[in-house]
Design a protein around this motif. Sequence first.
Motif, PDB file in Angstrom:
ATOM      1  N   UNK A 130     134.601  75.231   9.502  1.00  8.84           N
ATOM      2  CA  UNK A 130     135.216  74.847   8.228  1.00  8.84           C
ATOM      3  C   UNK A 130     134.357  73.910   7.377  1.00  8.84           C
ATOM      4  N   UNK A 131     133.693  72.950   8.001  1.00 11.34           N
ATOM      5  CA  UNK A 131     132.913  71.990   7.205  1.00 11.34           C
ATOM      6  C   UNK A 131     131.725  72.666   6.519  1.00 11.34           C
ATOM      7  N   UNK A 132     131.017  73.510   7.274  1.00 10.81           N
ATOM      8  CA  UNK A 132     129.858  74.198   6.691  1.00 10.81           C
ATOM      9  C   UNK A 132     130.294  75.157   5.594  1.00 10.81           C
ATOM     10  N   UNK A 133     131.384  75.901   5.867  1.00 10.71           N
ATOM     11  CA  UNK A 133     131.876  76.853   4.861  1.00 10.71           C
ATOM     12  C   UNK A 133     132.267  76.131   3.577  1.00 10.71           C
ATOM     13  N   UNK A 134     132.989  75.016   3.715  1.00 13.06           N
ATOM     14  CA  UNK A 134     133.400  74.262   2.530  1.00 13.06           C
ATOM     15  C   UNK A 134     132.191  73.688   1.797  1.00 13.06           C
ATOM     16  N   UNK A 135     131.202  73.236   2.562  1.00 21.19           N
ATOM     17  CA  UNK A 135     129.993  72.683   1.947  1.00 21.19           C
ATOM     18  C   UNK A 135     129.259  73.747   1.136  1.00 21.19           C
ATOM     19  N   UNK A 136     129.087  74.939   1.724  1.00 17.50           N
ATOM     20  CA  UNK A 136     128.391  76.014   1.011  1.00 17.50           C
ATOM     21  C   UNK A 136     129.137  76.418  -0.251  1.00 17.50           C
ATOM     22  N   UNK A 137     130.471  76.526  -0.148  1.00 13.68           N
ATOM     23  CA  UNK A 137     131.248  76.951  -1.311  1.00 13.68           C
ATOM     24  C   UNK A 137     131.241  75.885  -2.402  1.00 13.68           C
ATOM     25  N   UNK A 138     131.198  74.609  -1.995  1.00 11.44           N
ATOM     26  CA  UNK A 138     131.090  73.549  -2.997  1.00 11.44           C
ATOM     27  C   UNK A 138     129.748  73.620  -3.726  1.00 11.44           C
ATOM     28  N   UNK A 139     128.701  74.029  -2.989  1.00 12.24           N
ATOM     29  CA  UNK A 139     127.364  74.067  -3.572  1.00 12.24           C
ATOM     30  C   UNK A 139     127.129  75.326  -4.404  1.00 12.24           C
ATOM     31  N   UNK A 140     127.599  76.471  -3.879  1.00 10.12           N
ATOM     32  CA  UNK A 140     127.262  77.745  -4.540  1.00 10.12           C
ATOM     33  C   UNK A 140     128.426  78.366  -5.309  1.00 10.12           C
ATOM     34  N   UNK A 141     129.658  78.009  -4.960  1.00  9.78           N
ATOM     35  CA  UNK A 141     130.798  78.471  -5.742  1.00  9.78           C
ATOM     36  C   UNK A 141     131.534  79.666  -5.193  1.00  9.78           C
ATOM     37  N   UNK A 142     130.815  80.624  -4.578  1.00  8.07           N
ATOM     38  CA  UNK A 142     131.470  81.833  -4.086  1.00  8.07           C
ATOM     39  C   UNK A 142     130.658  82.442  -2.957  1.00  8.07           C
ATOM     40  N   UNK A 143     131.282  83.364  -2.238  1.00 12.33           N
ATOM     41  CA  UNK A 143     130.582  84.051  -1.165  1.00 12.33           C
ATOM     42  C   UNK A 143     129.439  84.894  -1.733  1.00 12.33           C
ATOM     43  N   UNK A 144     129.674  85.550  -2.864  1.00 13.20           N
ATOM     44  CA  UNK A 144     128.609  86.358  -3.465  1.00 13.20           C
ATOM     45  C   UNK A 144     127.385  85.496  -3.776  1.00 13.20           C
ATOM     46  N   UNK A 145     127.617  84.297  -4.286  1.00 15.09           N
ATOM     47  CA  UNK A 145     126.495  83.406  -4.609  1.00 15.09           C
ATOM     48  C   UNK A 145     125.811  82.907  -3.333  1.00 15.09           C
ATOM     49  N   UNK A 146     126.596  82.686  -2.307  1.00 17.48           N
ATOM     50  CA  UNK A 146     126.010  82.263  -1.023  1.00 17.48           C
ATOM     51  C   UNK A 146     125.115  83.366  -0.477  1.00 17.48           C
TER      52      UNK A 146
END
Length: 948
Positions: A217-233
């Motif tokens: 959960x922490x990594x997923x939330x961090x990535x989404x905060x940084x990139x905005x969406x799964x597509x952007x990740x």
Amino acid sequence: MTPHAPTPAASDAAASKAVSPALLLIDGSSYLYRAFHAMPDLRADPADAQSQPTGAIRGMVNMLNSLRKDWPQATYAACVFDAPGPTFRDALFADYKANRSPMPDDLRRQIEPIHEVARLLGWPVLCVPGIEADDVIGTLAATAAAQGRQVLISSGDKDLAQLVTPRVVIIDTMSGKRRDEAGVRAEFGVSAAQMLDYQTLVGDAVDNVPGVEKVGPKTAAKWLAEYGSLDAIVAHAGQIKGAAGENLRRALAWLPTGRQLLKIRTDCDLSAHAPGLPALDALALKPPQTQELARFYQQYGFKTLARALEKESQTQSPSSPAAAPGLFDGVPDGASATDEPPAPHSAVQGRVRYATVQDWAAFDEWLQKISAAELTAIDTETTSLDEMAARLVGISLAVQPGEAAYIPLAHEGPDAPAQLPLDEVLARLKPWLQSASHKKLGQNIKYDRHVFANHGIDVAGYAHDTMLQSYVLEAHRPHGLQSLAERHLGRSGTSYEDLCGKGAHQIPFAQVPLDKAAHYACEDADQTMDVHRALWPRVQADAGLAATYALEIDTSEALFQTERHGVLIDAAELARQSQALGQRITQLENEAYALAGQPFNLGSPKQIGEIFFERLGLPVIKKTPGGKPSTDEEVLEKLAEDFPLPARILEHRGLAKLKSTYTDKLPHMVNPATGRVHTRYAQAVAVTGRLASSDPNLQNIPIRTPEGRRIRRAFIAPPGRLIMSADYSQIELRIMAHLSGDAALLAAFNAGQDVHRATAAEVFGVPPGQVTPEQRRYAKVINFGLIYGMGSFGLAKSLGIAPSAAKQWIDRYFERYPGVRRYMDETVQSARQRRYVQTLFGRRLYLPDINAASGPRRAAAERQAINAPMQGTAADLIKKAMIAVQAALAGRQSAIVMQVHDELVLEVPEAEAAWAREQVPRLMAGVAELKVPLLAEIGAGGNWEEAH
């Protein structure tokens, strides 16, 4: 500050004000599992363990009634269940939900009745083949939201959080958790719009949908905060460093499939199996079908629900929903349907009036209320969990469900509120607190008694304790107030951690903002009153339970006195023992190194295994689940019979534990204000009724080794006093003789014989005078082993003999003591029917696994069925003894300082020693009349060891 400032209503009521749903959707598939596991094993015919199970049905009825009462403004609703058979997800991924266990048969048998009763209660029921319940809920929620309607989803499933919008809110009625847009972000660290992407990254272990390996959960939330969406990740996957980045790149091909599996559909075609949908007119809530409901309740043994329904039909319009107990309320395993509790009033369903008392006018008004009340719930907010050190921060009071007040006394900080002076408040409350005629109620009253005692107030009049009510009704279940409120009332409240935080970030209660602190404190007192009204009628209804409860209340008082007095410790003696133990531990380490041929960590199973099996070639006794040779305690004990190194390791471990747990630690546990150690006795822990001791644990001081027995020397009496130890003799064997009525056992005890010698004479066929010490030892193991349900394999292991020989001796024993065999067989058979056994005094000991399909679990429950009445009766007897001795000590200088197993330890002035030697054993022997005499033996000395 305005006196009686109201605090927010309970969580469900608050949610009702915040959300006025036009559409109420129930995740039935989620709740029926939770109801099944939360409720006791209820049956339509309590006398028949194979009759229709009803626990999940009862839980669902209570939940549906509570929801309808809490959100009466809902016009449309649906209770949605999964239909059997595959869905599109199974076609998409063959291993979808592959890890899920099959539905328990007892739950499967309740599915159709649950569907039926939901319809009878007026709820539209949806079960659409080929479409999962989540997708049905998603489609209906999206349709209603698109029409501008508010939607409330009742579910504990976090997956539904992806449906949350300004018009769609999720409430978990069991935990009180609210998932609106702010709640989702607070819980998961992402927005509701990002939840599907978050779930895709994390995966879903329950449904066997992989995510990105080691991305939590922490990594997923961090990535989404940084990139905005799964597509952007995914687009930036090549830039993400470390092992997480590598795992992400390996998962790129899977993520689209994972996303499809986890996405809740909002566009399903429901019309083929549910005509009229998704138009909401097909989901209009209907009035309950009263006559059919009455028939249903009678059929399934819900007599209280049937009575409540009849009463409602006489006082309310036909459209009113049937009254019912709270969410997932129920009766204990094996209880008769006639033992069902009356429907309790829940403050959540009525008006809540919480007040904060900050001036004398408000105080005087509440003092009048509690002075006139038949019963007042009282709770303390304090500075510490250590009852000997805790000081008051505030006091909460409740005189009836829904009406409570909080008196802040010691809140602090820059924004500390106006508060009445603590000393003056206590001075004005003291006459009421110390009045035995003003009845009081609490949750764990012993703790609150200590807190008030720390302020010089000896509270009297405690008539009830909801923790102890729960304990005598359902000893095998949790007894915390939050758990009781959820289980019996369907009420959820704020937890202490929610209020104060956790771990290093936790703040003292005194620093919590007053509005939140007041609501929390009022809620505790309010819920205590509400829970009492639900549980007390059930305790009263059974004479055995009522007697057990009265015993526990009296025991609480005796334990308070014992804890308060404490026991004196000889710190110098403990220091000497610590030094000697340290020297022996070092010696054992050196001996172990020499035997191993090298130094090693005596606490490392890995290093021990390498030395045992690779270096020294010791035999492998058993293996771990991973296939490696085991070095657990059992293996060490077996190897120690033939090899010196395992024996040294065992001795080292035992002495190191003694040193760290007792000789080093006890001096630091002396209370600086009293100079004594004050252990804490817990009543509501062991299902047998035995007390548990902690901080320090005095029940577990080992006495089989000289070093362990020596620790008792440090428990001393001050000059001019003695330590006296009074102990029941062979209490469980005497109880076995009484319960079984075996003629030979009764004769041996009534003749004052050595029962182990008498047993050896019977089993080995020799005159009592010719029994050898070895034969007596074997007979002692047999006597106590059979009490604990030991079979031939266990006896063989204990005596170091062949199982065939052990079986012969057990057979011989039962030939000589047929009453014991009859008692065991009848007890197990009765337990299978009732799913509980009882002590001699009516305490119930529940056995949830007595009819389990698993052979080992069922066998363990059968052993418990045999032993529990004896252990439980012994526990009841020592409590009765403690109460009787405590009463006899009134006006004397002697005091009970410890209770350990079947033993009372007293501190006695030399002038009262003769009285204690004569009267304490007499009092202990006189607490009950058995078919054999109770015998208590007493010794005295300057310390606990000498008293033995």
